[in-house]
Design a protein around this motif. Structure first.
Motif, PDB file in Angstrom:
ATOM      1  N   LYS A 134       7.230  -2.901   9.649  1.00  0.00           N
ATOM      2  CA  LYS A 134       7.076  -1.977  10.776  1.00  0.00           C
ATOM      3  C   LYS A 134       6.469  -0.653  10.321  1.00  0.00           C
ATOM      4  N   ILE A 135       6.937  -0.129   9.200  1.00  0.00           N
ATOM      5  CA  ILE A 135       6.411   1.131   8.671  1.00  0.00           C
ATOM      6  C   ILE A 135       4.931   1.001   8.330  1.00  0.00           C
ATOM      7  N   ILE A 136       4.560  -0.074   7.635  1.00  0.00           N
ATOM      8  CA  ILE A 136       3.163  -0.271   7.225  1.00  0.00           C
ATOM      9  C   ILE A 136       2.260  -0.462   8.446  1.00  0.00           C
ATOM     10  N   LYS A 146      -1.042   9.155  -2.882  1.00  0.00           N
ATOM     11  CA  LYS A 146      -1.605   8.966  -1.546  1.00  0.00           C
ATOM     12  C   LYS A 146      -1.140   7.671  -0.884  1.00  0.00           C
ATOM     13  N   GLY A 147      -1.050   6.599  -1.609  1.00  0.00           N
ATOM     14  CA  GLY A 147      -0.682   5.323  -1.015  1.00  0.00           C
ATOM     15  C   GLY A 147       0.676   4.796  -1.427  1.00  0.00           C
ATOM     16  N   GLN A 148       1.480   5.615  -2.107  1.00  0.00           N
ATOM     17  CA  GLN A 148       2.764   5.140  -2.614  1.00  0.00           C
ATOM     18  C   GLN A 148       3.869   6.065  -2.125  1.00  0.00           C
ATOM     19  N   LEU A 167      -1.761  -7.715   7.295  1.00  0.00           N
ATOM     20  CA  LEU A 167      -0.768  -6.743   6.825  1.00  0.00           C
ATOM     21  C   LEU A 167       0.643  -7.321   6.880  1.00  0.00           C
ATOM     22  N   TYR A 168       0.937  -8.117   7.890  1.00  0.00           N
ATOM     23  CA  TYR A 168       2.254  -8.743   7.984  1.00  0.00           C
ATOM     24  C   TYR A 168       2.503  -9.644   6.772  1.00  0.00           C
ATOM     25  N   PHE A 169       1.545 -10.505   6.460  1.00  0.00           N
ATOM     26  CA  PHE A 169       1.721 -11.406   5.324  1.00  0.00           C
ATOM     27  C   PHE A 169       1.666 -10.652   3.993  1.00  0.00           C
ATOM     28  N   MET A 190      10.144   9.368   4.133  1.00  0.00           N
ATOM     29  CA  MET A 190       9.165   8.730   3.268  1.00  0.00           C
ATOM     30  C   MET A 190       8.680   9.812   2.314  1.00  0.00           C
ATOM     31  N   LEU A 191       8.997   9.648   1.041  1.00  0.00           N
ATOM     32  CA  LEU A 191       8.613  10.612   0.015  1.00  0.00           C
ATOM     33  C   LEU A 191       7.354  10.099  -0.672  1.00  0.00           C
TER      34      LEU A 191
END
Length: 153
Positions: free
Chosen positions: A16-18, A125-127, A68-70, A120-121
């Motif tokens: 859900k977050i992604i 940029k992507g982590q 993205l789900y998979f 979300m810390l």
């Protein structure tokens, strides 16, 4: 040192977050694809370009979100769903997962996104590191952690 309750993120919550992050980032792309697809849908079957573009425009968001789900539920993300222990003091955050401990300086947090249920810390940029708000034993612990991560922004 302040200890918290052990926590983990579920596959459903992570997905859900992604998906919401992608939708917020690229909503204009999906909307424009759908509008252009509707525009070309009038010539569907008459013109090969319009037929292809209509199918592509309607399928693109669906294919992206299915991918993205998979991706979020792949075996490579299994460590993300492990139980995590968080402890912190005024200088560091300590994350322990699968017998590995990570020490994080709050100054290395680039961005903090606060939602009603979690933080979300972002450490790059992507982590990001997911920290739910219900894991604290006392309100004072919650406030101390909140001040710690927000003071360094």
């Amino acid at each position: 040192m302040i200890q918290t309750k052990q926590y983990s993120i579920s596959k459903k919550e992570y997905t859900k977050i992604i998906l919401l992050k992608r939708l917020k980032k690229s909503w204009w792309l999906y909307l424009s694809m759908l509008v252009l697809g509707l525009f070309h849908f009038q010539q569907f079957g008459e013109d090969s370009f319009s037929t292809f573009f209509s199918i592509f425009a309607f399928a693109y968001p669906l294919i992206t979100f299915t991918y993205l789900y998979f991706w979020t539920n792949s075996k490579g993300h299994k460590p993300i769903f492990s139980k995590t222990d968080l402890s912190f003091d005024n200088d560091y955050l300590y994350f322990k997962r699968n017998d590995n401990e990570t020490k994080l300086n709050p100054n290395s947090i680039q961005k903090v996104i606060s939602n009603p249920d979690y933080w979300m810390l972002y450490i790059s940029k992507g982590q990001f590191i997911y920290v739910p708000k219900h894991i604290f034993y006392t309100e004072n612990d919650f406030d101390t952690f909140s001040n710690l991560i927000n003071d360094n922004q």
